[in-house]
Design an enzyme around this catalytic site. Structure first.
Site, PDB file in Angstrom:
ATOM      1  N   GLY A 252       0.837  -1.210   0.000  1.00  0.00           N
ATOM      2  CA  GLY A 252       0.000   0.000   0.000  1.00  0.00           C
ATOM      3  C   GLY A 252       0.871   1.259   0.000  1.00  0.00           C
ATOM      4  N   ASP A 253       1.949   1.232   0.767  1.00  0.00           N
ATOM      5  CA  ASP A 253       2.856   2.387   0.813  1.00  0.00           C
ATOM      6  C   ASP A 253       3.479   2.616  -0.566  1.00  0.00           C
ATOM      7  OD1 ASP A 253       2.344   2.255   3.539  1.00  0.00           O
ATOM      8  OD2 ASP A 253       4.099   0.991   3.913  1.00  0.00           O
TER       9      ASP A 253
HETATM   10  O1  F1X Z   1       1.919  -0.410  13.273  1.00  0.00           O
HETATM   11  P1  F1X Z   1       1.599   0.444  12.066  1.00  0.00           P
HETATM   12  O2  F1X Z   1       2.303   1.776  12.142  1.00  0.00           O
HETATM   13  O3  F1X Z   1       0.141   0.557  11.802  1.00  0.00           O
HETATM   14  O4  F1X Z   1       2.171  -0.314  10.783  1.00  0.00           O
HETATM   15  C1  F1X Z   1       3.536  -0.516  10.655  1.00  0.00           C
HETATM   16  C2  F1X Z   1       3.835  -1.467   9.528  1.00  0.00           C
HETATM   17  O5  F1X Z   1       3.192  -2.733   9.678  1.00  0.00           O
HETATM   18  O6  F1X Z   1       3.367  -0.910   8.321  1.00  0.00           O
HETATM   19  C3  F1X Z   1       4.347  -1.010   7.305  1.00  0.00           C
HETATM   20  C4  F1X Z   1       3.742  -1.550   6.051  1.00  0.00           C
HETATM   21  O7  F1X Z   1       2.789  -0.667   5.574  1.00  0.00           O
HETATM   22  C5  F1X Z   1       5.446  -1.882   7.876  1.00  0.00           C
HETATM   23  O8  F1X Z   1       6.689  -1.516   7.349  1.00  0.00           O
HETATM   24  C6  F1X Z   1       5.333  -1.669   9.355  1.00  0.00           C
HETATM   25  O9  F1X Z   1       5.854  -2.709  10.139  1.00  0.00           O
END
Ligand code: F1X
Length: 345
Positions: A252-253
């Site tokens: 998604g990122d």
């Molecule tokens: O705990 P959050 O901040 O909701 O999500 C963090 C995370 O799961 O999101 C990224 C993937 O989108 C990973 O790199 C990271 O570990």
């Protein structure tokens, strides 16, 4: 300039267990460690696409030091506030038959460090983009993103928000340029029954998010494709290229990064969405965030699948990158040759 904000970054420890039995010692067949947290993933992909950006946020301890060093080695500019105590979390991703994730809570952040971070954001200027994404550590107020947007309001800065549930709903009141929930997040926000699965299913919810204040709304629907409801009210729907799933973390990122990389360089929304979709798929097919060669392959496959001609700017970019990679490989061969020559002089 694009700035990404990761308030709760992480090292992603990806393990590949063959089986997962709760209550027993499980063994992994291999492991990898990546710099993570949504904003950092976005910065990593932007950097891969040669888009200069700055990764901002809060780090702590030896894991935070590691993260900053890795970003520096990758050539990504960073501006992180360092905490005096605690450590940046390590998120465990168990990539077995199904993916199971255990994300840490992150360090406690004192108010004076929040103030320091807000102060550092004063470098942002008109025309800059600020990406606010990922969870907010428990020790920070729930409306942290709104506080940041309020502080920077009126300066001509574009905001992008990718955040879960209530955080997203609060954020859209600040009229962000872009938000990108996935279909399940949208379904949960609006208590949809049944869950929306396709871009078509998500359209009514995207409209509601736009009515709430968001300018452009992308909803990713995994293998079912993605939807963009743009600020002019035009609906764009794009399928997904077929690949073998390796690791969905950061997919998604990667979409957000791909979209921003293209719109900030003047591409139209429809083609930017196609490119974004290819970036997300390329990461899902990669270990870690996708490399340029994989993105180029997936974007080519996606245009072919859609029966559409690739815009000249993307086609030229792919050609140039191929030529650069070939030249680099040749140069490396040359160097090896020199090293292997026993008595060169
Ligand atoms: O705990 P959050 O901040 O909701 O999500 C963090 C995370 O799961 O999101 C990224 C993937 O989108 C990973 O790199 C990271 O570990």
């Amino acid at each position: 300039m694009i700035y990404t904000m990761t308030l709760n970054p992480a090292l992603d420890y990806v393990m590949h267990p063959l089986t997962l039995d709760m209550g027993y010692t499980n063994r992994s067949s291999s492991e990898e460690l990546y710099c993570g947290g949504n904003g950092i993933n976005i910065s990593t992909l932007l950097n891969e696409l040669d888009v200069v950006n700055v990764a901002m946020g809060i780090v702590a301890g030896f894991t935070g030091e590691y993260l900053i060093n890795e970003l520096q080695d990758a050539g990504i500019a960073s501006n992180f506030v360092k905490l005096d105590r605690g450590y940046t979390r390590i998120n465990v991703k168990l990539n077995g038959i199904v993916m199971t994730m255990v994300n840490g809570m992150g360090p406690k952040i004192p108010q004076k460090k929040v103030d320091e971070l807000l102060g550092r954001m004063d470098v942002l200027q008109s025309g800059d983009t600020l990406v606010l994404t990922g969870s907010i550590p428990n020790s920070l107020p729930e409306d942290m993103y709104n506080q940041i947007m309020a502080r920077l309001a009126g300066r001509g800065i574009q905001f992008v928000v990718d955040a879960p549930g209530q955080l997203l709903m609060e954020s859209i009141k600040a009229h962000p340029f872009l938000i990108k929930p996935n279909n399940h997040e949208v379904g949960r926000i609006f208590k949809a029954d049944p869950m929306p699965e396709t871009p078509e299913d998500c359209l009514p919810y995207a409209k509601k998010l736009q009515e709430g204040g968001a300018r452009n709304v992308i909803v990713s629907c995994g293998g079912n494709g993605s939807l963009l409801l743009d600020e002019y009210g035009t609906e764009h729907m794009v399928p997904t290229a077929r690949v073998r799933l390796v690791n969905a973390t950061g997919a998604g990122d990667s979409m957000v990064a791909g979209f921003l990389a293209k719109v900030t360089r003047g591409m139209d929304y429809e083609n930017a969405l196609i490119y974004a979709s290819a970036c997300g798929t390329a990461t899902a097919a990669s270990k870690g965030i996708a490399k340029r060669s994989t993105i180029d392959r997936v974007v080519t496959a996606l245009y072919k699948k859609m029966g559409r001609e690739m815009p000249a700017s993307i086609a030229d970019d792919i050609k140039n990158e191929k030529a650069r990679a070939e030249a680099q490989a040749l140069a490396a061969e040359g160097n090896d040759g020199e090293k292997q020559s026993p008595e060169g002089e």
